[in-house]
Write a protein that holds these residues in place. Structure first.
Motif, PDB file in Angstrom:
ATOM      1  N   UNK A 128       0.805  -1.224   0.000  1.00 63.95           N
ATOM      2  CA  UNK A 128       0.000   0.000   0.000  1.00 63.95           C
ATOM      3  C   UNK A 128       0.836   1.271   0.000  1.00 63.95           C
ATOM      4  N   UNK A 129       2.089   1.198   0.451  1.00 66.07           N
ATOM      5  CA  UNK A 129       2.926   2.399   0.427  1.00 66.07           C
ATOM      6  C   UNK A 129       3.105   2.878  -1.023  1.00 66.07           C
ATOM      7  N   UNK A 130       3.360   1.930  -1.920  1.00 61.87           N
ATOM      8  CA  UNK A 130       3.543   2.286  -3.337  1.00 61.87           C
ATOM      9  C   UNK A 130       2.219   2.650  -3.992  1.00 61.87           C
ATOM     10  N   UNK A 131       1.159   1.940  -3.657  1.00 61.00           N
ATOM     11  CA  UNK A 131      -0.148   2.249  -4.235  1.00 61.00           C
ATOM     12  C   UNK A 131      -0.537   3.694  -3.910  1.00 61.00           C
ATOM     13  N   UNK A 132      -0.362   4.087  -2.649  1.00 55.86           N
ATOM     14  CA  UNK A 132      -0.702   5.460  -2.251  1.00 55.86           C
ATOM     15  C   UNK A 132       0.217   6.475  -2.924  1.00 55.86           C
ATOM     16  N   UNK A 133       1.482   6.118  -3.111  1.00 56.59           N
ATOM     17  CA  UNK A 133       2.399   7.008  -3.829  1.00 56.59           C
ATOM     18  C   UNK A 133       1.914   7.212  -5.261  1.00 56.59           C
ATOM     19  N   UNK A 134       1.526   6.131  -5.919  1.00 59.50           N
ATOM     20  CA  UNK A 134       1.053   6.223  -7.304  1.00 59.50           C
ATOM     21  C   UNK A 134      -0.240   7.036  -7.391  1.00 59.50           C
ATOM     22  N   UNK A 135      -1.161   6.824  -6.455  1.00 58.22           N
ATOM     23  CA  UNK A 135      -2.423   7.570  -6.452  1.00 58.22           C
ATOM     24  C   UNK A 135      -2.162   9.065  -6.303  1.00 58.22           C
ATOM     25  N   UNK A 136      -1.187   9.416  -5.472  1.00 57.91           N
ATOM     26  CA  UNK A 136      -0.885  10.827  -5.189  1.00 57.91           C
ATOM     27  C   UNK A 136       0.163  11.423  -6.126  1.00 57.91           C
ATOM     28  N   UNK A 137       0.578  10.644  -7.136  1.00 59.53           N
ATOM     29  CA  UNK A 137       1.571  11.102  -8.118  1.00 59.53           C
ATOM     30  C   UNK A 137       2.889  11.507  -7.450  1.00 59.53           C
ATOM     31  N   UNK A 138       3.362  10.612  -6.576  1.00 57.69           N
ATOM     32  CA  UNK A 138       4.615  10.829  -5.859  1.00 57.69           C
ATOM     33  C   UNK A 138       5.598   9.741  -6.273  1.00 57.69           C
ATOM     34  N   UNK A 139       6.819  10.143  -6.609  1.00 54.68           N
ATOM     35  CA  UNK A 139       7.839   9.161  -6.990  1.00 54.68           C
ATOM     36  C   UNK A 139       8.161   8.251  -5.803  1.00 54.68           C
ATOM     37  N   UNK A 140       8.189   6.952  -6.075  1.00 55.49           N
ATOM     38  CA  UNK A 140       8.434   5.941  -5.039  1.00 55.49           C
ATOM     39  C   UNK A 140       9.790   5.298  -5.307  1.00 55.49           C
ATOM     40  N   UNK A 141      10.711   5.383  -4.342  1.00 54.00           N
ATOM     41  CA  UNK A 141      12.078   4.890  -4.526  1.00 54.00           C
ATOM     42  C   UNK A 141      12.345   3.685  -3.614  1.00 54.00           C
ATOM     43  N   UNK A 142      12.233   2.468  -4.162  1.00 55.07           N
ATOM     44  CA  UNK A 142      12.477   1.271  -3.346  1.00 55.07           C
ATOM     45  C   UNK A 142      13.963   0.993  -3.180  1.00 55.07           C
ATOM     46  N   UNK A 143      14.344   0.553  -1.985  1.00 54.93           N
ATOM     47  CA  UNK A 143      15.731   0.151  -1.696  1.00 54.93           C
ATOM     48  C   UNK A 143      15.707  -1.338  -1.350  1.00 54.93           C
ATOM     49  N   UNK A 144      16.378  -2.132  -2.176  1.00 55.56           N
ATOM     50  CA  UNK A 144      16.316  -3.586  -2.038  1.00 55.56           C
ATOM     51  C   UNK A 144      16.998  -4.057  -0.751  1.00 55.56           C
ATOM     52  N   UNK A 145      16.328  -4.931  -0.027  1.00 57.08           N
ATOM     53  CA  UNK A 145      16.911  -5.549   1.163  1.00 57.08           C
ATOM     54  C   UNK A 145      17.982  -6.553   0.760  1.00 57.08           C
ATOM     55  N   UNK A 146      18.821  -6.960   1.704  1.00 59.36           N
ATOM     56  CA  UNK A 146      19.833  -7.966   1.395  1.00 59.36           C
ATOM     57  C   UNK A 146      19.252  -9.372   1.560  1.00 59.36           C
TER      58      UNK A 146
END
Length: 344
Positions: free
Chosen positions: A105-123
């Motif tokens: 939902x963090x990314x879904x809400x970012x997309x709905x609000x037109x906010x760039x979402x920057x994921x950082x891959x876990x190890x």
């Protein structure tokens, strides 16, 4: 941390919030209500609910150890996830950083609000360093999302890493502790007084067994809670939800009993899963679920669905290839799952 006014969108900071009828007489006793165009019949459902849920917050304050003025209540955690985007992030300009994989939902809400979402891959151990998270930030990064215990991986994110991010990041750090009741580690919410840029999310859906009433919460500074209350819809928590929440909160010891039972079942189910030929790896968990790598996640998922047993197929999520996420159910449900997998 930057000044809250500088982090907040200007139009939100300047916003004059809607003043509901129930807010205007606050602080005075009343028994005749002719202010909100309500129908006088069909008591108690004819009246608008308390817009700030004072009684529920008072009850939660005693259990969570957080002052009522530092609690925001939302329509599920989804509302508390969406509001920071609307308050702090300028559409098309600002960005947020989050661990990956994590709650979708963090990314879904970012997309709905037109906010760039920057994921950082876990190890490979599903951890991340503060340096990695901060390296993904720039001057327009307003939020960092950290789910701990994380979903779908089940593990806690290293406490020192979170502290390091809180100390160094100039924006808002949001820590989702939806599963913290199942974790052995002390929750981050107890450190709220020393981290003004921290927002903690929690929920009635997991340990409290109240997913149906849709009640999420955010713990934050009074200033941030004030912004949440300014932007939320006036009566976001209905009266039925408030009533059921108060009923549930009367008996926290029953919830503690449920948690102990689920943790015992979690140990038992994981031990049994380790004996199965389909199991390749079971990842450490501090939640009421676990992530297991299997021989063929899609085939096993389909097999279970045909038997009426539903788990979550996480095969297409980064770092979760051939993984199933399995929630701990009742002893009977767990036995049915294990029996089906033994026959696979």
């Amino acid at each position: 941390m930057k000044d809250l006014k500088d982090l907040c969108r200007k139009n939100i900071w300047d916003l004059a919030p809607y003043s509901s009828a129930r807010n205007e007489y606050s602080g005075h006793s009343a028994h005749v209500f002719l202010d909100a165009n309500e129908n006088p019949y069909n008591v108690p459902f004819n009246r608008y609910p308390d817009p700030l849920q004072h009684e529920v917050k008072k009850a939660l304050s005693k259990i969570k150890g957080i002052p009522a003025e530092n609690i925001f209540l939302g329509n599920g955690s989804d509302e508390a996830i969406d509001l920071p985007y609307r308050i702090f992030c300028r559409p098309g300009i600002d960005n947020v950083v989050a661990i990956e994989p994590t709650y979708g939902m963090y990314k879904v809400c970012a997309d709905i609000n037109n906010i760039e979402y920057r994921p950082v891959l876990l190890d490979e151990n599903y951890q991340v360093s503060a340096d990695q998270l901060l390296a993904a930030c720039n001057e327009n990064t307003k939020l960092i999302w950290i789910c701990s215990p994380n979903n779908p991986t089940g593990n806690l994110i290293d406490h020192d890493t979170i502290e390091n991010v809180l100390d160094r990041f100039q924006g808002i750090v949001i820590i989702d502790e939806a599963y913290s009741d199942f974790a052995a580690e002390r929750p981050m919410r107890v450190e709220l007084p020393i981290h003004p840029n921290m927002v903690i999310l929690n929920t009635m859906s997991k340990a409290w067994g109240c997913a149906a009433i849709r009640l999420g919460m955010a713990f934050a500074s009074t200033e941030i809670v004030g912004l949440f209350n300014k932007v939320k819809y006036p009566y976001n928590i209905n009266q039925l939800t408030q009533k059921q929440a108060l009923e549930a909160l009367k008996d926290p010891f029953e919830v503690e009993k449920w948690v102990k039972i689920l943790l015992t079942e979690r140990t038992r189910v994981i031990a049994a899963m380790k004996e199965l030929k389909i199991t390749k790896r079971i990842y450490p968990t501090e939640a009421n679920f676990f992530l297991v790598k299997v021989t063929d996640a899609q085939a096993i998922y389909n097999y279970l669905v045909n038997l009426g047993i539903i788990v979550r197929n996480r095969n297409r999520i980064q770092l979760c290839g051939n993984c199933l996420r399995i929630t701990i159910g009742s002893k009977g449900e767990n036995e049915e799952l294990l029996g089906a997998l033994r026959s696979y």
